[in-house]
Design a protein around this motif. Structure first.
Motif, PDB file in Angstrom:
ATOM      1  N   TYR A  80      -3.864 -16.859  19.469  1.00 44.27           N
ATOM      2  CA  TYR A  80      -3.158 -16.366  17.949  1.00 44.27           C
ATOM      3  C   TYR A  80      -2.104 -15.480  19.257  1.00 44.27           C
ATOM      4  CZ  TYR A  80      -7.316 -15.934  15.437  1.00 44.27           C
ATOM      5  OH  TYR A  80      -8.728 -15.799  14.985  1.00 44.27           O
ATOM      6  N   LEU A 109      -0.074 -17.616  19.244  1.00 44.01           N
ATOM      7  CA  LEU A 109       1.273 -18.300  19.482  1.00 44.01           C
ATOM      8  C   LEU A 109       2.524 -17.173  17.987  1.00 44.01           C
ATOM      9  CD1 LEU A 109       3.081 -20.990  19.795  1.00 44.01           C
ATOM     10  CD2 LEU A 109       0.817 -21.726  18.373  1.00 44.01           C
ATOM     11  N   ILE A 122       5.192 -15.117  18.533  1.00 36.59           N
ATOM     12  CA  ILE A 122       6.436 -16.299  19.101  1.00 36.59           C
ATOM     13  C   ILE A 122       7.114 -16.765  18.069  1.00 36.59           C
ATOM     14  CG2 ILE A 122       6.465 -18.182  20.609  1.00 36.59           C
ATOM     15  CD1 ILE A 122       4.613 -17.342  22.742  1.00 36.59           C
ATOM     16  N   LEU A 123       6.181 -17.666  17.222  1.00 42.75           N
ATOM     17  CA  LEU A 123       6.335 -17.897  16.058  1.00 42.75           C
ATOM     18  C   LEU A 123       7.762 -16.971  15.471  1.00 42.75           C
ATOM     19  CD1 LEU A 123       3.876 -21.137  15.314  1.00 42.75           C
ATOM     20  CD2 LEU A 123       6.451 -20.908  16.399  1.00 42.75           C
ATOM     21  N   TYR A 155      11.114 -16.314  16.420  1.00 40.82           N
ATOM     22  CA  TYR A 155      11.339 -17.637  16.815  1.00 40.82           C
ATOM     23  C   TYR A 155      12.236 -17.027  15.180  1.00 40.82           C
ATOM     24  CZ  TYR A 155      13.419 -22.080  15.841  1.00 40.82           C
ATOM     25  OH  TYR A 155      13.554 -22.851  15.907  1.00 40.82           O
TER      26      TYR A 155
END
Length: 57
Positions: free
Chosen positions: A35, A37, A40-41, A44
């Motif tokens: 999880y 990611l 991080i997304l 972004y």
């Protein structure tokens, strides 16, 4: 304009470090590393929105 972006970037890095340190302290990272990611997304896409917002000012 540029200063606001730097402040937001630093706050995000500090917040992420605190959260990951807390998860590591409670040994929750090993089970939930997949999880990682998601924030991080999110960072972004939030960064893109901040860039658009502050570039217009």
């Amino acid at each position: 304009m540029r200063r606001n972006k730097i402040i937001i970037d630093v706050l995000f890095v500090v917040l992420t470090a605190v959260i990951l340190t807390g998860l590591d302290y409670f040994e929750l990272l090993e089970k939930n590393i997949g999880y990682a990611l998601i924030p991080i997304l999110a960072a972004y896409f939030l960064g893109q929105q901040v860039e658009r917002r502050f570039s217009k000012i």
